[in-house]
Design an enzyme around this catalytic site. Structure first.
Site, PDB file in Angstrom:
ATOM      1  N   LEU A  88       0.905  -1.378   0.123  1.00  0.00           N
ATOM      2  CA  LEU A  88      -0.007  -0.106   0.127  1.00  0.00           C
ATOM      3  C   LEU A  88       1.024   1.383  -0.105  1.00  0.00           C
ATOM      4  CD1 LEU A  88      -2.610  -0.860   2.907  1.00  0.00           C
ATOM      5  CD2 LEU A  88      -3.094  -0.854   0.477  1.00  0.00           C
ATOM      6  N   HIS A  89       0.591   1.986  -0.979  1.00  0.00           N
ATOM      7  CA  HIS A  89       1.400   3.366  -0.893  1.00  0.00           C
ATOM      8  C   HIS A  89       0.838   4.456  -1.592  1.00  0.00           C
ATOM      9  CE1 HIS A  89       2.274   2.362  -5.097  1.00  0.00           C
ATOM     10  NE2 HIS A  89       2.529   3.489  -5.217  1.00  0.00           N
TER      11      HIS A  89
END
Ligand code: UD1
Length: 371
Positions: A215-216
Protein backbone atom coordinates in the site's frame (compact mmCIF):
# COMPACT_ATOMS: atom_id res chain seq x y z
CA UNK A 1 6.01 7.54 -38.23
CA UNK A 2 4.43 11.01 -38.03
CA UNK A 3 6.52 13.91 -36.86
CA UNK A 4 6.34 17.63 -37.16
CA UNK A 5 9.74 18.03 -35.55
CA UNK A 6 12.60 19.14 -37.79
CA UNK A 7 15.17 17.63 -35.40
CA UNK A 8 14.41 14.09 -36.56
CA UNK A 9 13.50 13.89 -40.21
CA UNK A 10 16.21 13.33 -42.80
CA UNK A 11 19.06 12.68 -40.38
CA UNK A 12 21.54 10.10 -41.67
CA UNK A 13 23.55 9.82 -38.42
CA UNK A 14 22.81 6.92 -36.03
CA UNK A 15 19.65 7.91 -34.18
CA UNK A 16 20.04 8.74 -30.52
CA UNK A 17 17.42 7.67 -28.03
CA UNK A 18 17.30 8.85 -24.44
CA UNK A 19 15.29 7.08 -21.77
CA UNK A 20 13.97 8.92 -18.74
CA UNK A 21 13.31 6.96 -15.56
CA UNK A 22 12.85 8.13 -12.02
CA UNK A 23 10.70 5.93 -9.83
CA UNK A 24 10.64 2.24 -9.02
CA UNK A 25 8.04 1.04 -11.57
CA UNK A 26 9.89 2.77 -14.42
CA UNK A 27 12.92 0.53 -14.23
CA UNK A 28 11.23 -2.77 -15.16
CA UNK A 29 9.44 -1.01 -18.00
CA UNK A 30 12.61 0.45 -19.47
CA UNK A 31 14.70 -2.75 -19.29
CA UNK A 32 13.06 -4.62 -22.20
CA UNK A 33 13.01 -1.56 -24.45
CA UNK A 34 16.67 -0.86 -23.70
CA UNK A 35 17.59 -4.47 -24.42
CA UNK A 36 15.66 -4.54 -27.68
CA UNK A 37 17.35 -1.34 -28.89
CA UNK A 38 20.81 -2.36 -27.72
CA UNK A 39 23.33 -2.22 -30.55
CA UNK A 40 20.72 -0.78 -32.94
CA UNK A 41 21.00 2.86 -31.94
CA UNK A 42 22.83 4.98 -29.41
CA UNK A 43 21.13 5.06 -25.99
CA UNK A 44 21.45 7.26 -22.93
CA UNK A 45 19.64 6.51 -19.66
CA UNK A 46 18.72 9.52 -17.54
CA UNK A 47 17.65 8.82 -13.95
CA UNK A 48 15.89 11.80 -12.44
CA UNK A 49 16.62 10.67 -8.89
CA UNK A 50 12.92 10.83 -7.92
CA UNK A 51 13.61 7.56 -6.13
CA UNK A 52 17.10 7.38 -4.67
CA UNK A 53 17.28 4.72 -1.92
CA UNK A 54 19.11 1.53 -2.92
CA UNK A 55 15.96 -0.51 -2.22
CA UNK A 56 13.78 1.81 -4.32
CA UNK A 57 16.21 2.23 -7.21
CA UNK A 58 19.78 0.85 -7.39
CA UNK A 59 18.89 -2.78 -6.71
CA UNK A 60 16.59 -2.81 -9.77
CA UNK A 61 19.33 -1.80 -12.19
CA UNK A 62 21.46 -4.61 -10.80
CA UNK A 63 18.73 -7.26 -10.96
CA UNK A 64 17.35 -6.19 -14.33
CA UNK A 65 20.79 -6.26 -15.91
CA UNK A 66 20.58 -2.64 -17.04
CA UNK A 67 23.79 -0.65 -16.77
CA UNK A 68 23.88 2.21 -14.29
CA UNK A 69 22.23 5.42 -15.55
CA UNK A 70 24.48 7.62 -17.70
CA UNK A 71 23.11 10.75 -16.04
CA UNK A 72 21.50 11.22 -12.62
CA UNK A 73 19.62 14.47 -12.07
CA UNK A 74 19.39 13.81 -8.31
CA UNK A 75 16.13 15.69 -7.82
CA UNK A 76 15.05 13.68 -4.76
CA UNK A 77 11.74 14.12 -2.97
CA UNK A 78 9.49 17.17 -2.84
CA UNK A 79 5.99 18.36 -3.51
CA UNK A 80 4.64 17.56 -6.95
CA UNK A 81 5.44 21.03 -8.27
CA UNK A 82 8.93 21.04 -6.80
CA UNK A 83 9.80 17.54 -8.01
CA UNK A 84 8.41 18.18 -11.51
CA UNK A 85 10.07 21.57 -11.77
CA UNK A 86 13.44 20.26 -10.59
CA UNK A 87 13.41 17.56 -13.26
CA UNK A 88 12.52 20.15 -15.90
CA UNK A 89 15.16 22.64 -14.83
CA UNK A 90 17.93 20.06 -14.64
CA UNK A 91 16.99 18.29 -17.86
CA UNK A 92 16.49 21.27 -20.15
CA UNK A 93 20.13 22.42 -20.44
CA UNK A 94 21.30 18.86 -21.13
CA UNK A 95 18.77 18.46 -23.89
CA UNK A 96 19.54 21.85 -25.40
CA UNK A 97 23.15 20.83 -25.65
CA UNK A 98 22.82 17.21 -26.73
CA UNK A 99 19.48 17.06 -28.55
CA UNK A 100 18.58 13.37 -28.78
CA UNK A 101 16.30 12.27 -31.62
CA UNK A 102 13.73 10.79 -29.29
CA UNK A 103 13.00 10.76 -25.57
CA UNK A 104 11.38 7.54 -24.37
CA UNK A 105 9.25 8.11 -21.27
CA UNK A 106 7.56 5.44 -19.15
CA UNK A 107 4.36 5.15 -17.17
CA UNK A 108 2.81 7.97 -15.21
CA UNK A 109 5.18 9.30 -12.58
CA UNK A 110 6.22 12.92 -12.10
CA UNK A 111 9.51 12.31 -13.94
CA UNK A 112 7.53 11.14 -16.98
CA UNK A 113 5.43 14.27 -17.32
CA UNK A 114 8.35 16.58 -16.52
CA UNK A 115 10.52 15.15 -19.29
CA UNK A 116 7.62 15.21 -21.75
CA UNK A 117 7.03 18.91 -21.11
CA UNK A 118 10.67 19.83 -21.61
CA UNK A 119 11.11 17.73 -24.76
CA UNK A 120 7.94 18.82 -26.48
CA UNK A 121 8.89 22.49 -26.09
CA UNK A 122 12.38 21.82 -27.44
CA UNK A 123 11.00 19.97 -30.46
CA UNK A 124 12.44 16.63 -29.31
CA UNK A 125 10.14 13.76 -30.12
CA UNK A 126 8.50 12.04 -27.14
CA UNK A 127 7.66 8.32 -27.21
CA UNK A 128 5.40 7.23 -24.36
CA UNK A 129 5.53 3.62 -23.21
CA UNK A 130 2.31 2.65 -21.38
CA UNK A 131 0.17 5.26 -23.08
CA UNK A 132 -3.61 5.53 -22.99
CA UNK A 133 -4.35 4.19 -19.51
CA UNK A 134 -7.08 6.15 -17.71
CA UNK A 135 -8.61 5.79 -14.27
CA UNK A 136 -10.86 8.82 -14.88
CA UNK A 137 -9.95 9.90 -11.37
CA UNK A 138 -8.19 13.25 -11.44
CA UNK A 139 -7.68 13.07 -7.71
CA UNK A 140 -4.88 10.69 -8.53
CA UNK A 141 -1.68 12.55 -9.44
CA UNK A 142 -0.75 9.84 -11.93
CA UNK A 143 -3.95 10.47 -13.93
CA UNK A 144 -2.90 14.07 -14.53
CA UNK A 145 0.54 12.84 -15.56
CA UNK A 146 -0.99 10.33 -18.00
CA UNK A 147 -3.29 12.86 -19.66
CA UNK A 148 -0.59 15.49 -20.07
CA UNK A 149 2.10 13.05 -21.23
CA UNK A 150 -0.19 11.49 -23.83
CA UNK A 151 -1.28 14.90 -25.10
CA UNK A 152 2.36 15.84 -25.65
CA UNK A 153 3.63 12.55 -27.06
CA UNK A 154 4.48 11.98 -30.71
CA UNK A 155 4.50 8.18 -30.52
CA UNK A 156 2.21 6.35 -28.09
CA UNK A 157 2.70 2.69 -27.17
CA UNK A 158 -0.33 1.13 -25.50
CA UNK A 159 -0.26 -2.01 -23.33
CA UNK A 160 -3.92 -2.92 -23.92
CA UNK A 161 -6.63 -2.04 -26.40
CA UNK A 162 -8.57 0.07 -23.92
CA UNK A 163 -5.61 2.45 -24.20
CA UNK A 164 -6.23 2.88 -27.92
CA UNK A 165 -9.92 3.53 -27.27
CA UNK A 166 -9.14 6.11 -24.58
CA UNK A 167 -6.72 7.96 -26.84
CA UNK A 168 -9.15 7.91 -29.77
CA UNK A 169 -11.84 9.37 -27.49
CA UNK A 170 -9.45 12.20 -26.62
CA UNK A 171 -8.83 12.93 -30.29
CA UNK A 172 -5.28 11.57 -30.53
CA UNK A 173 -4.34 10.81 -34.14
CA UNK A 174 -4.54 6.99 -34.38
CA UNK A 175 -1.48 6.89 -36.67
CA UNK A 176 0.61 7.91 -33.65
CA UNK A 177 -0.74 5.07 -31.49
CA UNK A 178 0.70 1.54 -31.48
CA UNK A 179 -0.76 -1.35 -29.50
CA UNK A 180 2.37 -3.25 -28.49
CA UNK A 181 1.50 -5.10 -25.27
CA UNK A 182 2.93 -4.86 -21.80
CA UNK A 183 6.64 -4.23 -21.27
CA UNK A 184 6.41 -4.95 -17.55
CA UNK A 185 5.29 -8.47 -18.44
CA UNK A 186 8.32 -8.79 -20.75
CA UNK A 187 10.52 -8.35 -17.69
CA UNK A 188 8.40 -10.72 -15.61
CA UNK A 189 8.59 -13.48 -18.24
CA UNK A 190 12.35 -13.07 -18.60
CA UNK A 191 13.16 -13.10 -14.89
CA UNK A 192 10.52 -15.42 -13.43
CA UNK A 193 12.77 -18.50 -13.73
CA UNK A 194 15.34 -16.74 -11.52
CA UNK A 195 12.86 -15.69 -8.83
CA UNK A 196 12.99 -17.76 -5.63
CA UNK A 197 11.06 -16.97 -2.46
CA UNK A 198 12.85 -19.44 -0.16
CA UNK A 199 15.31 -17.01 1.40
CA UNK A 200 12.77 -14.27 2.14
CA UNK A 201 10.23 -16.74 3.53
CA UNK A 202 12.87 -18.45 5.67
CA UNK A 203 14.01 -15.07 7.02
CA UNK A 204 10.42 -14.31 8.01
CA UNK A 205 9.86 -17.82 9.42
CA UNK A 206 6.99 -18.55 7.02
CA UNK A 207 6.45 -21.98 5.51
CA UNK A 208 2.75 -22.29 4.53
CA UNK A 209 0.31 -20.08 2.62
CA UNK A 210 0.60 -16.31 3.05
CA UNK A 211 -0.97 -13.05 1.94
CA UNK A 212 1.22 -10.38 0.31
CA UNK A 213 0.39 -6.70 0.75
CA UNK A 214 1.59 -3.38 -0.68
CA UNK A 215 0.00 0.00 0.00
CA UNK A 216 1.54 3.31 -0.98
CA UNK A 217 -1.05 5.48 -2.73
CA UNK A 218 -1.43 8.86 -1.02
CA UNK A 219 -5.21 8.29 -0.92
CA UNK A 220 -4.68 5.17 1.22
CA UNK A 221 -1.69 5.98 3.35
CA UNK A 222 -1.38 9.74 3.80
CA UNK A 223 -4.28 9.94 6.21
CA UNK A 224 -4.20 7.82 9.33
CA UNK A 225 -8.00 7.75 9.34
CA UNK A 226 -7.85 5.68 6.15
CA UNK A 227 -4.68 3.71 6.84
CA UNK A 228 -5.37 2.56 10.42
CA UNK A 229 -8.61 0.64 9.61
CA UNK A 230 -6.87 -0.99 6.63
CA UNK A 231 -4.06 -2.12 8.94
CA UNK A 232 -6.69 -3.50 11.32
CA UNK A 233 -8.09 -5.64 8.50
CA UNK A 234 -4.60 -6.91 7.73
CA UNK A 235 -4.18 -7.74 11.42
CA UNK A 236 -7.45 -9.72 11.32
CA UNK A 237 -6.32 -11.57 8.18
CA UNK A 238 -3.02 -12.32 9.92
CA UNK A 239 -4.98 -14.48 12.38
CA UNK A 240 -5.78 -16.79 9.44
CA UNK A 241 -2.41 -16.86 7.70
CA UNK A 242 0.78 -14.77 7.77
CA UNK A 243 0.63 -11.40 6.02
CA UNK A 244 3.84 -10.07 4.43
CA UNK A 245 3.86 -6.31 3.94
CA UNK A 246 6.99 -4.78 2.37
CA UNK A 247 6.53 -1.15 3.31
CA UNK A 248 7.06 1.76 0.91
CA UNK A 249 8.87 4.77 2.49
CA UNK A 250 5.71 6.90 2.22
CA UNK A 251 3.73 4.29 4.16
CA UNK A 252 6.55 3.66 6.63
CA UNK A 253 6.63 7.33 7.57
CA UNK A 254 2.89 7.28 8.29
CA UNK A 255 2.99 4.04 10.30
CA UNK A 256 5.91 5.47 12.28
CA UNK A 257 3.88 8.57 13.14
CA UNK A 258 0.90 6.46 14.21
CA UNK A 259 2.73 4.47 16.88
CA UNK A 260 0.57 1.39 16.20
CA UNK A 261 0.91 -2.02 17.84
CA UNK A 262 0.98 -4.66 15.13
CA UNK A 263 0.08 -8.33 15.59
CA UNK A 264 2.75 -11.05 15.32
CA UNK A 265 1.30 -12.48 12.09
CA UNK A 266 1.69 -9.17 10.26
CA UNK A 267 5.26 -9.08 8.96
CA UNK A 268 6.32 -5.57 8.01
CA UNK A 269 9.42 -5.66 5.83
CA UNK A 270 11.68 -3.23 4.03
CA UNK A 271 10.93 -2.70 0.31
CA UNK A 272 12.05 -5.81 -1.55
CA UNK A 273 14.04 -6.21 -4.74
CA UNK A 274 12.37 -7.23 -7.98
CA UNK A 275 13.19 -10.93 -7.87
CA UNK A 276 12.19 -11.42 -4.23
CA UNK A 277 8.92 -9.59 -4.71
CA UNK A 278 8.12 -11.44 -7.91
CA UNK A 279 8.75 -14.77 -6.20
CA UNK A 280 6.51 -13.77 -3.29
CA UNK A 281 3.72 -12.79 -5.69
CA UNK A 282 3.92 -16.11 -7.51
CA UNK A 283 3.56 -18.05 -4.26
CA UNK A 284 0.94 -15.88 -2.55
CA UNK A 285 -2.54 -17.16 -1.71
CA UNK A 286 -3.75 -13.58 -2.14
CA UNK A 287 -2.23 -10.21 -2.98
CA UNK A 288 -3.71 -7.00 -1.56
CA UNK A 289 -2.39 -3.86 -3.24
CA UNK A 290 -2.99 -0.36 -4.52
CA UNK A 291 -0.20 -0.53 -7.10
CA UNK A 292 -0.82 -0.48 -10.85
CA UNK A 293 2.00 -2.80 -11.81
CA UNK A 294 1.08 -5.44 -9.25
CA UNK A 295 -2.45 -5.65 -10.65
CA UNK A 296 -0.77 -6.54 -13.96
CA UNK A 297 1.76 -8.98 -12.56
CA UNK A 298 -0.85 -10.92 -10.57
CA UNK A 299 -3.02 -11.04 -13.69
CA UNK A 300 -0.22 -12.69 -15.62
CA UNK A 301 0.63 -15.04 -12.76
CA UNK A 302 -3.02 -15.93 -12.13
CA UNK A 303 -2.75 -15.00 -8.45
CA UNK A 304 -5.87 -13.53 -6.79
CA UNK A 305 -5.50 -9.77 -6.30
CA UNK A 306 -7.67 -7.34 -4.36
CA UNK A 307 -7.03 -3.73 -5.27
CA UNK A 308 -7.68 -1.19 -2.54
CA UNK A 309 -8.92 1.52 -4.87
CA UNK A 310 -12.26 2.73 -6.22
CA UNK A 311 -11.08 2.52 -9.84
CA UNK A 312 -8.33 1.16 -12.01
CA UNK A 313 -6.63 2.46 -15.15
CA UNK A 314 -5.94 -1.21 -15.97
CA UNK A 315 -9.39 -2.72 -16.66
CA UNK A 316 -7.95 -5.75 -18.47
CA UNK A 317 -6.70 -6.98 -15.10
CA UNK A 318 -10.37 -7.41 -14.20
CA UNK A 319 -11.77 -8.51 -17.57
CA UNK A 320 -8.92 -10.95 -18.29
CA UNK A 321 -7.26 -11.35 -14.93
CA UNK A 322 -7.68 -12.18 -11.30
CA UNK A 323 -8.00 -8.61 -10.03
CA UNK A 324 -10.99 -7.18 -8.12
CA UNK A 325 -11.54 -3.64 -6.92
CA UNK A 326 -12.58 -3.47 -3.28
CA UNK A 327 -12.47 0.29 -2.75
CA UNK A 328 -11.19 1.70 0.51
CA UNK A 329 -13.89 0.25 2.72
CA UNK A 330 -12.13 -1.99 5.29
CA UNK A 331 -15.22 -4.18 5.82
CA UNK A 332 -15.41 -4.87 2.11
CA UNK A 333 -11.70 -5.71 1.97
CA UNK A 334 -12.12 -8.22 4.78
CA UNK A 335 -15.23 -9.79 3.23
CA UNK A 336 -13.66 -10.06 -0.24
CA UNK A 337 -10.38 -11.44 1.15
CA UNK A 338 -12.27 -14.12 3.06
CA UNK A 339 -14.32 -14.99 -0.01
CA UNK A 340 -11.36 -15.07 -2.42
CA UNK A 341 -9.28 -17.22 -0.09
CA UNK A 342 -12.15 -19.73 0.10
CA UNK A 343 -12.87 -19.62 -3.63
CA UNK A 344 -9.99 -18.25 -5.73
CA UNK A 345 -10.99 -16.68 -9.08
CA UNK A 346 -10.29 -18.62 -12.26
CA UNK A 347 -7.37 -17.40 -14.34
CA UNK A 348 -8.57 -16.47 -17.81
CA UNK A 349 -5.12 -16.19 -19.36
CA UNK A 350 -3.01 -13.15 -20.10
CA UNK A 351 -4.47 -10.23 -22.03
CA UNK A 352 -3.55 -9.93 -25.73
CA UNK A 353 0.14 -9.21 -26.44
CA UNK A 354 1.24 -9.75 -22.85
CA UNK A 355 3.65 -12.23 -24.32
CA UNK A 356 7.20 -11.13 -23.49
CA UNK A 357 7.81 -9.31 -26.80
CA UNK A 358 6.44 -5.80 -26.26
CA UNK A 359 9.94 -4.29 -26.00
CA UNK A 360 10.89 -5.76 -29.37
CA UNK A 361 7.75 -4.38 -30.99
CA UNK A 362 8.52 -0.93 -29.57
CA UNK A 363 12.11 -1.09 -30.81
CA UNK A 364 11.01 -2.07 -34.32
CA UNK A 365 8.50 0.76 -34.50
CA UNK A 366 11.03 3.29 -33.21
CA UNK A 367 13.67 2.16 -35.67
CA UNK A 368 11.24 2.48 -38.55
CA UNK A 369 11.15 6.18 -37.69
CA UNK A 370 14.52 6.65 -39.33
CA UNK A 371 15.15 6.02 -43.01
C1 UD1 B 1 5.86 7.51 -6.94
C2 UD1 B 1 4.89 7.71 -8.10
C3 UD1 B 1 3.85 6.60 -8.09
C4 UD1 B 1 4.50 5.25 -8.09
C5 UD1 B 1 5.46 5.17 -6.92
C6 UD1 B 1 6.16 3.85 -6.86
C7 UD1 B 1 4.40 10.03 -8.75
C8 UD1 B 1 3.37 11.09 -8.71
N1 UD1 B 1 4.16 8.98 -7.97
O1 UD1 B 1 5.14 7.66 -5.74
O2 UD1 B 1 3.06 6.72 -9.26
O3 UD1 B 1 3.50 4.25 -7.99
O4 UD1 B 1 6.42 6.22 -7.05
O5 UD1 B 1 6.92 3.75 -5.70
O6 UD1 B 1 5.36 10.16 -9.47
N2 UD1 B 1 11.16 8.21 -0.49
C9 UD1 B 1 12.24 7.61 0.10
N3 UD1 B 1 13.17 7.04 -0.70
C10 UD1 B 1 13.08 7.04 -2.05
C11 UD1 B 1 11.97 7.66 -2.65
C12 UD1 B 1 11.02 8.24 -1.87
O7 UD1 B 1 12.36 7.58 1.31
O8 UD1 B 1 13.96 6.49 -2.71
C13 UD1 B 1 10.10 8.81 0.35
C14 UD1 B 1 10.20 10.30 0.51
O9 UD1 B 1 9.88 10.60 1.82
C15 UD1 B 1 9.11 10.82 -0.40
C16 UD1 B 1 8.08 9.70 -0.37
O10 UD1 B 1 8.85 8.50 -0.22
O11 UD1 B 1 8.61 12.02 0.03
C17 UD1 B 1 7.26 9.59 -1.62
O12 UD1 B 1 8.09 9.55 -2.79
P1 UD1 B 1 7.58 10.24 -4.14
O13 UD1 B 1 8.60 10.08 -5.20
O14 UD1 B 1 7.11 11.61 -3.85
O15 UD1 B 1 6.28 9.44 -4.54
P2 UD1 B 1 5.89 7.91 -4.36
O16 UD1 B 1 4.86 7.82 -3.29
O17 UD1 B 1 7.08 7.02 -4.24
Amino acid sequence: MPSSHPSVGGSTAAPRAWHIVGARPNFMKMAPVFRALDGRLSQVVVHTGQHYDWKMSGIFFQELGVSAPDINLEVGSGTHAVQTAEVMMRLEPLLMERRPDVMIVYGDVNSTVAASLVCSKLGIRVAHVEAGLRSRDRGMPEEINRIVTDALSDILFTPSEDGNANLAAEGVDPSKVHFVGNVMIDTLIRLLPQARADAVLAALGISGPYILVTLHRPSNVDSLETLAPLLEVLATLADTMPVIFPVHPRTKAQIGRANLTLPAGLHLAEPLGYLDFLALQRGAALVVTDSGGIQEETTYLGVPCLTVRENTERPVTISHGTNRLVGRDPARLLAEATRVLAEPPVRLGPPPLWDGHAGERIADILLRAWP
